[in-house]
Motif scaffolding. Sequence first.
Motif, PDB file in Angstrom:
ATOM      1  N   GLU A   6      29.777  36.397  54.254  1.00 46.97           N
ATOM      2  CA  GLU A   6      30.122  34.982  54.081  1.00 46.97           C
ATOM      3  C   GLU A   6      30.526  34.695  52.642  1.00 46.97           C
ATOM      4  OE1 GLU A   6      27.600  32.102  55.790  1.00 46.97           O
ATOM      5  OE2 GLU A   6      27.717  33.044  57.770  1.00 46.97           O
ATOM      6  N   PHE A   7      31.622  33.950  52.515  1.00 51.03           N
ATOM      7  CA  PHE A   7      32.133  33.539  51.221  1.00 51.03           C
ATOM      8  C   PHE A   7      32.462  32.054  51.295  1.00 51.03           C
ATOM      9  CE2 PHE A   7      33.268  38.031  51.539  1.00 51.03           C
ATOM     10  CZ  PHE A   7      32.745  38.515  50.353  1.00 51.03           C
ATOM     11  N   GLU A   8      31.855  31.266  50.431  1.00 52.94           N
ATOM     12  CA  GLU A   8      32.147  29.836  50.343  1.00 52.94           C
ATOM     13  C   GLU A   8      33.156  29.641  49.223  1.00 52.94           C
ATOM     14  OE1 GLU A   8      32.071  25.807  51.224  1.00 52.94           O
ATOM     15  OE2 GLU A   8      31.034  27.368  52.357  1.00 52.94           O
ATOM     16  N   LEU A   9      34.302  29.046  49.554  1.00 48.28           N
ATOM     17  CA  LEU A   9      35.355  28.805  48.568  1.00 48.28           C
ATOM     18  C   LEU A   9      35.010  27.576  47.733  1.00 48.28           C
ATOM     19  CD1 LEU A   9      38.462  29.289  50.888  1.00 48.28           C
ATOM     20  CD2 LEU A   9      37.169  31.024  49.646  1.00 48.28           C
ATOM     21  N   ILE A  10      35.090  27.726  46.422  1.00 46.17           N
ATOM     22  CA  ILE A  10      34.817  26.633  45.492  1.00 46.17           C
ATOM     23  C   ILE A  10      36.101  26.375  44.705  1.00 46.17           C
ATOM     24  CG2 ILE A  10      33.358  25.815  43.604  1.00 46.17           C
ATOM     25  CD1 ILE A  10      31.354  28.075  44.512  1.00 46.17           C
ATOM     26  N   PRO A  11      36.762  25.228  44.974  1.00 44.80           N
ATOM     27  CA  PRO A  11      38.054  24.962  44.331  1.00 44.80           C
ATOM     28  C   PRO A  11      38.027  25.165  42.813  1.00 44.80           C
ATOM     29  CG  PRO A  11      37.633  23.309  45.986  1.00 44.80           C
ATOM     30  CD  PRO A  11      36.360  24.134  45.851  1.00 44.80           C
ATOM     31  N   TYR A  12      39.053  25.841  42.366  1.00 43.72           N
ATOM     32  CA  TYR A  12      39.285  26.112  40.940  1.00 43.72           C
ATOM     33  C   TYR A  12      38.135  26.830  40.251  1.00 43.72           C
ATOM     34  CZ  TYR A  12      43.612  23.574  41.278  1.00 43.72           C
ATOM     35  OH  TYR A  12      44.879  23.191  41.632  1.00 43.72           O
ATOM     36  N   SER A  13      37.255  27.441  41.025  1.00 45.79           N
ATOM     37  CA  SER A  13      36.149  28.198  40.463  1.00 45.79           C
ATOM     38  C   SER A  13      36.132  29.619  41.008  1.00 45.79           C
ATOM     39  CB  SER A  13      34.820  27.496  40.775  1.00 45.79           C
ATOM     40  OG  SER A  13      33.739  28.232  40.266  1.00 45.79           O
ATOM     41  N   GLY A  14      36.179  29.754  42.329  1.00 46.85           N
ATOM     42  CA  GLY A  14      36.131  31.062  42.968  1.00 46.85           C
ATOM     43  C   GLY A  14      35.209  31.010  44.167  1.00 46.85           C
ATOM     44  N   ILE A  15      34.365  32.012  44.292  1.00 46.89           N
ATOM     45  CA  ILE A  15      33.346  32.051  45.328  1.00 46.89           C
ATOM     46  C   ILE A  15      32.013  32.177  44.603  1.00 46.89           C
ATOM     47  CG2 ILE A  15      34.850  32.977  47.131  1.00 46.89           C
ATOM     48  CD1 ILE A  15      33.876  35.773  46.443  1.00 46.89           C
ATOM     49  N   ALA A  55      42.773  39.846  41.845  1.00 43.22           N
ATOM     50  CA  ALA A  55      43.739  40.232  40.813  1.00 43.22           C
ATOM     51  C   ALA A  55      43.269  39.709  39.464  1.00 43.22           C
ATOM     52  CB  ALA A  55      45.121  39.683  41.139  1.00 43.22           C
ATOM     53  N   TYR A  56      43.641  40.434  38.449  1.00 47.56           N
ATOM     54  CA  TYR A  56      43.250  40.113  37.084  1.00 47.56           C
ATOM     55  C   TYR A  56      44.494  39.819  36.256  1.00 47.56           C
ATOM     56  CZ  TYR A  56      38.929  42.314  38.624  1.00 47.56           C
ATOM     57  OH  TYR A  56      37.779  42.624  39.310  1.00 47.56           O
ATOM     58  N   SER A  57      44.348  38.962  35.288  1.00 51.06           N
ATOM     59  CA  SER A  57      45.450  38.643  34.386  1.00 51.06           C
ATOM     60  C   SER A  57      45.920  39.916  33.691  1.00 51.06           C
ATOM     61  CB  SER A  57      44.977  37.622  33.348  1.00 51.06           C
ATOM     62  OG  SER A  57      45.886  37.534  32.297  1.00 51.06           O
ATOM     63  N   SER A  58      47.221  40.043  33.535  1.00 51.49           N
ATOM     64  CA  SER A  58      47.756  41.228  32.857  1.00 51.49           C
ATOM     65  C   SER A  58      47.506  41.178  31.357  1.00 51.49           C
ATOM     66  CB  SER A  58      49.253  41.372  33.141  1.00 51.49           C
ATOM     67  OG  SER A  58      49.938  40.222  32.710  1.00 51.49           O
ATOM     68  N   THR A  59      47.147  40.017  30.816  1.00 48.91           N
ATOM     69  CA  THR A  59      46.923  39.905  29.376  1.00 48.91           C
ATOM     70  C   THR A  59      45.476  40.166  28.972  1.00 48.91           C
ATOM     71  OG1 THR A  59      46.662  37.512  29.581  1.00 48.91           O
ATOM     72  CG2 THR A  59      48.848  38.331  28.974  1.00 48.91           C
ATOM     73  N   ASP A  60      44.513  39.609  29.723  1.00 48.04           N
ATOM     74  CA  ASP A  60      43.113  39.778  29.304  1.00 48.04           C
ATOM     75  C   ASP A  60      42.216  40.426  30.349  1.00 48.04           C
ATOM     76  OD1 ASP A  60      42.905  37.690  31.116  1.00 48.04           O
ATOM     77  OD2 ASP A  60      42.389  36.188  29.614  1.00 48.04           O
ATOM     78  N   GLU A  61      42.803  40.849  31.486  1.00 45.11           N
ATOM     79  CA  GLU A  61      42.060  41.501  32.564  1.00 45.11           C
ATOM     80  C   GLU A  61      40.856  40.691  33.034  1.00 45.11           C
ATOM     81  OE1 GLU A  61      41.275  45.449  33.340  1.00 45.11           O
ATOM     82  OE2 GLU A  61      43.409  45.773  33.588  1.00 45.11           O
ATOM     83  N   LEU A  62      41.058  39.387  33.246  1.00 46.25           N
ATOM     84  CA  LEU A  62      40.029  38.529  33.811  1.00 46.25           C
ATOM     85  C   LEU A  62      40.529  37.991  35.152  1.00 46.25           C
ATOM     86  CD1 LEU A  62      38.955  36.581  30.587  1.00 46.25           C
ATOM     87  CD2 LEU A  62      37.893  38.622  31.597  1.00 46.25           C
ATOM     88  N   VAL A  63      39.619  37.765  36.095  1.00 49.68           N
ATOM     89  CA  VAL A  63      39.986  37.318  37.443  1.00 49.68           C
ATOM     90  C   VAL A  63      40.865  36.079  37.375  1.00 49.68           C
ATOM     91  CG1 VAL A  63      39.125  36.394  39.635  1.00 49.68           C
ATOM     92  CG2 VAL A  63      37.904  38.278  38.527  1.00 49.68           C
ATOM     93  N   ASN A  64      42.026  36.136  38.071  1.00 41.27           N
ATOM     94  CA  ASN A  64      42.897  34.959  38.158  1.00 41.27           C
ATOM     95  C   ASN A  64      43.465  34.757  39.560  1.00 41.27           C
ATOM     96  OD1 ASN A  64      44.938  36.846  38.341  1.00 41.27           O
ATOM     97  ND2 ASN A  64      46.126  36.059  36.632  1.00 41.27           N
ATOM     98  N   HIS A  65      42.920  35.480  40.552  1.00 47.26           N
ATOM     99  CA  HIS A  65      43.403  35.388  41.932  1.00 47.26           C
ATOM    100  C   HIS A  65      42.331  35.984  42.838  1.00 47.26           C
ATOM    101  CE1 HIS A  65      46.375  36.536  45.221  1.00 47.26           C
ATOM    102  NE2 HIS A  65      45.410  37.374  45.426  1.00 47.26           N
ATOM    103  N   ILE A  66      41.985  35.268  43.890  1.00 45.09           N
ATOM    104  CA  ILE A  66      41.059  35.786  44.901  1.00 45.09           C
ATOM    105  C   ILE A  66      41.693  35.511  46.254  1.00 45.09           C
ATOM    106  CG2 ILE A  66      38.740  35.659  45.893  1.00 45.09           C
ATOM    107  CD1 ILE A  66      37.824  34.452  43.160  1.00 45.09           C
ATOM    108  N   GLY A  67      41.927  36.548  47.037  1.00 43.89           N
ATOM    109  CA  GLY A  67      42.589  36.380  48.323  1.00 43.89           C
ATOM    110  C   GLY A  67      41.793  36.992  49.464  1.00 43.89           C
ATOM    111  N   PHE A  68      41.957  36.366  50.647  1.00 45.26           N
ATOM    112  CA  PHE A  68      41.287  36.841  51.849  1.00 45.26           C
ATOM    113  C   PHE A  68      42.274  36.907  52.997  1.00 45.26           C
ATOM    114  CE2 PHE A  68      38.027  34.635  49.423  1.00 45.26           C
ATOM    115  CZ  PHE A  68      36.967  35.528  49.449  1.00 45.26           C
ATOM    116  N   GLY A  69      42.220  38.007  53.760  1.00 46.53           N
ATOM    117  CA  GLY A  69      42.993  38.126  54.980  1.00 46.53           C
ATOM    118  C   GLY A  69      42.191  37.622  56.162  1.00 46.53           C
TER     119      GLY A  69
END
Length: 150
Positions: A6-15, A55-69
């Motif tokens: 289970e993953f609860e989506l939190i807008p503009y924050s993540g899970i 996915a991580y930012s190409s500049t600082d390698e910090l999370v900037n994308h979380i996707g689910f199928g």
Amino acid sequence: MDVNAEFELIPYSGIISVTFGMSPAQVESALGAPDSTTQSHLGQRVEYRSFMNIAYSSTDELVNHIGFGRQMVGVKYKGLKIFDDSTLATLQALIAEDGSPYTYLGFIVLMKLGFTLTGFHDNDRSQLAITMFPRGAWDARIPKLKQFQM
């Protein structure tokens, strides 16, 4: 990773366990090692765990994308099961929550929630996916967004 997790989506924050701005080491501590890692065409590190990608930012390698199928059946937003059988009901509920949906290259963009959707508006179950993005990620594309109509 269990597709029933289970993953609860939190807008503009993540899970709950993974938030935007985390490092790969922090994500691995929270979710375990990725099944695979690749480099995107944008130079971003992308990690895959079952039918989830981070996915991580190409500049600082910090999370900037979380996707689910669609296979990740435990993905929820405010109790709404995102990949439930009724894709139309899910789409309508998310649009109502956001209030001002857009479309861009086949994606529905929910700027107020920080989500993009695919497969919901054309009822293509094989393409069902939701992606979360941090504030500012879509700002450069705003002039290209078109209002979405059901």
